[in-house]
Design a protein around this motif. Structure first.
Motif, PDB file in Angstrom:
ATOM      1  N   GLU A   1       0.818  -1.209   0.000  1.00 39.53           N
ATOM      2  CA  GLU A   1       0.000   0.000   0.000  1.00 39.53           C
ATOM      3  C   GLU A   1       0.853   1.260   0.000  1.00 39.53           C
ATOM      4  O   GLU A   1       0.492   2.263  -0.621  1.00 39.53           O
ATOM      5  N   MET A   2       1.982   1.219   0.675  1.00 35.58           N
ATOM      6  CA  MET A   2       2.864   2.381   0.685  1.00 35.58           C
ATOM      7  C   MET A   2       3.410   2.699  -0.708  1.00 35.58           C
ATOM      8  O   MET A   2       3.633   3.858  -1.047  1.00 35.58           O
ATOM      9  N   THR A   3       3.629   1.666  -1.516  1.00 39.08           N
ATOM     10  CA  THR A   3       4.161   1.891  -2.862  1.00 39.08           C
ATOM     11  C   THR A   3       3.073   2.232  -3.871  1.00 39.08           C
ATOM     12  O   THR A   3       3.368   2.752  -4.945  1.00 39.08           O
ATOM     13  N   GLU A   4       1.817   1.944  -3.513  1.00 36.27           N
ATOM     14  CA  GLU A   4       0.728   2.095  -4.483  1.00 36.27           C
ATOM     15  C   GLU A   4      -0.179   3.282  -4.215  1.00 36.27           C
ATOM     16  O   GLU A   4      -0.919   3.707  -5.105  1.00 36.27           O
ATOM     17  N   GLY A   5      -0.177   3.810  -2.985  1.00 37.24           N
ATOM     18  CA  GLY A   5      -1.092   4.899  -2.656  1.00 37.24           C
ATOM     19  C   GLY A   5      -0.462   5.893  -1.716  1.00 37.24           C
ATOM     20  O   GLY A   5       0.743   5.852  -1.449  1.00 37.24           O
ATOM     21  N   ASP A   6      -1.294   6.772  -1.176  1.00 38.35           N
ATOM     22  CA  ASP A   6      -0.805   7.824  -0.286  1.00 38.35           C
ATOM     23  C   ASP A   6      -1.465   7.754   1.083  1.00 38.35           C
ATOM     24  O   ASP A   6      -1.673   8.773   1.745  1.00 38.35           O
TER      25      ASP A   6
END
Length: 379
Positions: free
Chosen positions: A209-214
């Motif tokens: 999730e850290m690499t895909e969103g904010d």
């Protein structure tokens, strides 16, 4: 002549799968690797796996149950003490020592990991927090998540206790009331402000999730996965040492990583042992494994500029933490305790049980699984 057939089981993530599969395909062995999910890797009884596979990738806390049930073969008996000593000298931190019990090595550490800090620097709006007080301050301005799904609630709790100056797992208490209270209060404070959905995410889910969103700016303790530090990603995660209580104190962290074990059902051949030696060799640890999404256990790989450059200094940035990581107990029954105690920690964070009651329940479960006679393992 018919060549022997070997079956292996690892966990279903590029870090746990790709290098093993590629190495097997490049060898002359008839070796097939199956996979199971991270949850199965963490909690499936080792005797069930060992009954069906010749090679298994396992976590060191499973050793107590595995040895009690006679599931594994000792590498000291298979390759000799000189080879084991050479592997020990090359390993980073306690990654090899964590697989030694009763004076013997029961798995080779192909993979080294521990809980470290993960940050999306563009969202954190300040320098990466290095102290626990800075983590709390950041959580008031940006989304900070905790890794508390599955067994990780207890592992995060244990790591905070280490940062507070006390290693858990004693003969009389899992942790003292004072340190346990401080750790649960710190975690509850952060959990109260964490994005609600993140409390159900395992380390892979959090980092993905850290690499895909904010939605997540920082996780102070999460098992490091080098694949999410790849600088070619649009939003790579920056990994740094776990937080400390004060400058110069120990970063609290619970060792993870994985080991490759040979089960007692395995008909070991010289060719299979050569394959294990190959996987543990310097060229494979420093070149082949990093090139196949793996996370090597050799200290030379962790300090190599060539290995660090494409992953944002993942290894050098977390080296102190892995070198000083706490090794979990490995006696029979520990994995069951870990699962049960993690649920108690989550109940305490949710406020459904008091801190005092939670600590008492953790102690009760811990004492119930302790062996009556000392184990031969070096902690």
């Amino acid at each position: 002549m018919t060549l022997p057939t070997f079956r292996g089981l690892t966990w279903d993530h590029p870090r746990g799968r790709d290098a093993l599969v590629a190495a097997a395909e490049a060898s002359d062995l008839d070796l097939t690797w199956d996979v199971h999910p991270l949850s199965g890797f963490e909690s499936t009884p080792i005797e069930e796996i060992a009954a069906d596979y010749d090679l298994v990738v396992l976590d060191h806390p499973h050793l107590g149950d595995a040895l009690a049930r006679g599931c594994l073969q000792s590498f000291d008996d298979l390759v000799g003490h000189e080879q084991v000593s050479a592997w020990a000298d090359a390993a980073v931190g306690p990654s090899l020592a964590s697989y030694v019990m009763d004076g013997r090595l029961w798995a080779v550490p192909l993979d080294a990991a521990t809980q470290v800090a993960a940050t999306r620097t563009g969202l954190a709006d300040v320098a990466v927090p290095r102290l626990w007080a800075e983590v709390v301050a950041l959580s008031r301005r940006a989304p900070v998540a905790l890794s508390v799904a599955g067994p990780h609630a207890l592992l995060t709790f244990a790591s905070v206790c280490v940062a507070l100056g006390e290693e858990p797992g004693g003969a009389e208490r899992f942790v003292s009331d004072e340190v346990g209270r401080q750790a649960l209060e710190l975690m509850a404070d952060l959990a109260a402000r964490a994005p609600r959905h993140t409390l159900d995410l395992d380390p892979i889910g959090l980092l993905a999730e850290m690499t895909e969103g904010d939605t997540i700016a920082h996780v102070p303790l999460v098992y490091g996965y080098v694949t999410y530090a790849d600088t070619t990603l649009d939003q790579p995660v920056r990994f740094t040492d776990a937080p400390t209580l004060a400058p110069g104190t120990r970063p609290g962290s619970t060792l993870g990583g994985t080991g490759l074990a040979l089960t007692t059902r395995c008909q070991v051949t010289p060719e299979l042992l050569d394959h294990v030696r190959h996987l543990m060799s310097a060229p494979v640890q420093q070149d082949f494994i990093p090139a196949h999404a793996g996370q090597p256990s050799a200290r030379a790989a962790w300090t190599s500029p060539a290995v660090n450059e494409p992953v944002g200094d993942f290894y050098r940035g977390t080296l102190e933490t892995v070198e000083r990581a706490w090794v979990r107990p490995r006696h029979p029954g520990y994995v069951t305790f870990q699962t049960e105690a993690a649920e108690v920690v989550r109940e305490a964070l949710a406020g459904s049980v008091s801190t005092a009651a939670a600590l008492a329940r953790i102690d009760d479960r811990h004492l119930a699984t302790l062996p009556h006679e000392p184990q031969g393992a070096a902690r």
